[in-house]
Design a protein around this motif. Structure first.
Motif, short mmCIF file in Angstrom:
data_model
loop_
_atom_site.label_atom_id
_atom_site.label_comp_id
_atom_site.label_asym_id
_atom_site.label_seq_id
_atom_site.Cartn_x
_atom_site.Cartn_y
_atom_site.Cartn_z
N ILE A 194 -1.50 54.29 10.19
CA ILE A 194 -2.16 55.59 10.01
C ILE A 194 -2.24 56.01 8.54
O ILE A 194 -3.22 56.61 8.10
CB ILE A 194 -1.48 56.67 10.88
CG1 ILE A 194 -2.35 57.90 10.99
CG2 ILE A 194 -0.09 57.03 10.36
CD1 ILE A 194 -3.58 57.76 11.83
N ASP A 195 -1.20 55.66 7.77
CA ASP A 195 -1.19 56.06 6.35
C ASP A 195 -1.69 54.94 5.44
O ASP A 195 -1.61 55.03 4.22
CB ASP A 195 0.22 56.49 5.94
CG ASP A 195 1.22 55.36 6.11
OD1 ASP A 195 0.93 54.41 6.87
OD2 ASP A 195 2.31 55.43 5.50
N LYS A 254 0.68 54.08 14.81
CA LYS A 254 1.66 54.66 13.87
C LYS A 254 1.91 53.78 12.65
O LYS A 254 2.25 54.29 11.58
CB LYS A 254 2.98 54.94 14.59
CG LYS A 254 3.61 53.76 15.31
CD LYS A 254 4.93 54.19 15.98
CE LYS A 254 5.60 53.08 16.76
NZ LYS A 254 4.90 52.82 18.06
N TYR A 255 1.71 52.48 12.78
CA TYR A 255 2.00 51.59 11.65
C TYR A 255 0.94 51.66 10.55
O TYR A 255 1.22 51.37 9.40
CB TYR A 255 2.11 50.14 12.14
CG TYR A 255 3.19 49.92 13.15
CD1 TYR A 255 4.53 50.18 12.84
CD2 TYR A 255 2.89 49.46 14.44
CE1 TYR A 255 5.53 50.00 13.78
CE2 TYR A 255 3.88 49.28 15.39
CZ TYR A 255 5.19 49.55 15.06
OH TYR A 255 6.18 49.37 15.98
N ASN A 270 -0.25 51.86 20.83
CA ASN A 270 1.14 51.85 20.35
C ASN A 270 1.28 51.32 18.92
O ASN A 270 2.37 51.30 18.37
CB ASN A 270 2.03 51.06 21.32
CG ASN A 270 1.62 49.61 21.45
OD1 ASN A 270 0.59 49.18 20.87
ND2 ASN A 270 2.38 48.82 22.18
N GLU A 326 -4.27 59.57 20.13
CA GLU A 326 -3.10 59.05 19.42
C GLU A 326 -3.34 59.06 17.90
O GLU A 326 -2.45 59.45 17.13
CB GLU A 326 -2.78 57.63 19.91
CG GLU A 326 -1.67 56.92 19.16
CD GLU A 326 -0.27 57.53 19.36
OE1 GLU A 326 -0.12 58.43 20.22
OE2 GLU A 326 0.65 57.10 18.63
N LYS A 385 0.58 64.51 12.15
CA LYS A 385 1.99 64.39 11.82
C LYS A 385 2.17 63.98 10.36
O LYS A 385 3.12 64.39 9.70
CB LYS A 385 2.62 63.34 12.74
CG LYS A 385 3.98 63.72 13.26
CD LYS A 385 4.49 62.63 14.17
CE LYS A 385 5.47 63.15 15.19
NZ LYS A 385 5.83 62.10 16.16
N ALA A 386 1.25 63.13 9.89
CA ALA A 386 1.32 62.62 8.52
C ALA A 386 0.59 63.55 7.54
O ALA A 386 0.47 63.23 6.35
CB ALA A 386 0.75 61.21 8.45
N LYS A 415 -3.11 62.62 16.71
CA LYS A 415 -1.72 63.11 16.73
C LYS A 415 -0.93 62.56 15.55
O LYS A 415 -0.24 63.29 14.83
CB LYS A 415 -1.08 62.68 18.05
CG LYS A 415 0.24 63.35 18.37
CD LYS A 415 0.84 62.82 19.67
CE LYS A 415 1.75 61.63 19.38
NZ LYS A 415 2.23 60.97 20.61
N ARG A 416 -1.06 61.25 15.33
CA ARG A 416 -0.31 60.61 14.24
C ARG A 416 -0.80 61.08 12.88
O ARG A 416 -0.03 61.21 11.94
CB ARG A 416 -0.46 59.09 14.34
CG ARG A 416 0.22 58.49 15.55
CD ARG A 416 1.73 58.48 15.40
NE ARG A 416 2.37 58.04 16.62
CZ ARG A 416 3.68 57.96 16.78
NH1 ARG A 416 4.50 58.27 15.78
NH2 ARG A 416 4.20 57.55 17.92
#
Ligand SMILES: *Cc1c(COP(=O)(O)O)cnc(C)c1O
Length: 232
Positions: A90-91, A87-88, A84, A107, A114-115, A110-111
């Motif tokens: 990933i970039d 997402k914080y 969880n 995960e 998306k980015a 997927k993230r």
């Protein structure tokens, strides 16, 4: 502060010495300065002294420090990563060292997609089968890497391990040797989307032995910033 500089110089010299002895190029070894619990002024000073890679083991700490750190560095997530929290970071991080479950890989993939990214990851292997450590089992490494090769948002770049702590680092040598064997085997296997480039092993106490056994990425905290209180 001066001590940080002296430590970096001494460690770089030690690494050069080992590389010369082993016939490797000293710049083939990446030093990751492990900055957990270190304040941002001290981290920026280490960067001024030539550090280009920094490692944190907690997502919260990356978030708290990210804006205050000089821009020209690569961040490494070296600790256990909860699904969880992907997402914080990933970039933000260049390399995730601690992939140890299919769910986590899924995960990250997927993230990343998306980015608009493909995220470089290492597979963490618990070579010594320590109950207190994360990582997949050694014997599962091949099948695990093969499954990861199917995720289009990640690229497997190598393996990582944390050896058991021994006062005598020589005792960790078989652990490093074993992972290098697996690394070479997987490199030779030519699995699509898998590029065995980084073997992340060795910390303050055992990095010299790790490099002798084929590590090309060492994670050093105490040796650069001095002793601190923290849990792995
Ligand atoms: C803290 C930590 C290190 C660095 O440990 P030192 O003994 O301080 O060099 C390396 N790898 C991981 C995963 C860590 O959590």
């Amino acid at each position: 502060m001066q001590e940080i500089k002296n430590n970096i110089i001494a460690i770089s010299r030690d690494i050069s010495d080992i590389c010369i002895k082993k016939g490797k190029a000293p710049d083939s070894i990446t030093i990751i300065a492990v900055t957990k619990t270190v304040d941002t002024d001290r981290i920026n000073y280490a960067i001024k002294c030539g550090i280009r890679n920094i490692g944190e083991n907690k997502v919260q700490e990356i978030m708290a420090k990210y804006e205050k750190i000089e821009e020209n560095v690569n961040w490494h997530l070296i600790g256990h990563l909860q699904t969880n929290k992907v997402k914080y970071i990933i970039d933000k991080v260049a390399l995730i060292h601690s992939v140890d479950s299919i769910g986590l890989a899924e995960e990250i993939s997927k993230r990343a997609e998306k980015a608009g990214l493909v995220k470089d990851v290492l597979v963490q292997v618990n070579v010594a089968q320590e109950e207190t450590k994360f990582g997949i089992e050694y014997d599962d490494t091949d099948s695990f890497v093969e499954r990861l090769s199917g995720f289009s948002g990640i690229r497997v770049k190598g393996l990582m391990t944390i050896a058991p702590y021994y006062d005598d680092a020589e005792l960790a040598r078989p652990v490093f040797r074993q992972l290098k064997e697996k690394f070479d085997m997987l490199a030779a296997a030519g699995i699509p989307n898998v590029n065995m480039k980084y073997l992340s092993m060795g910390m303050t106490n055992d990095y010299k032995v790790a490099i002798e056994e084929g590590s090309n990425m060492v994670r050093i905290g105490t040796g650069i910033f001095g002793a601190r209180n923290y849990d792995l």
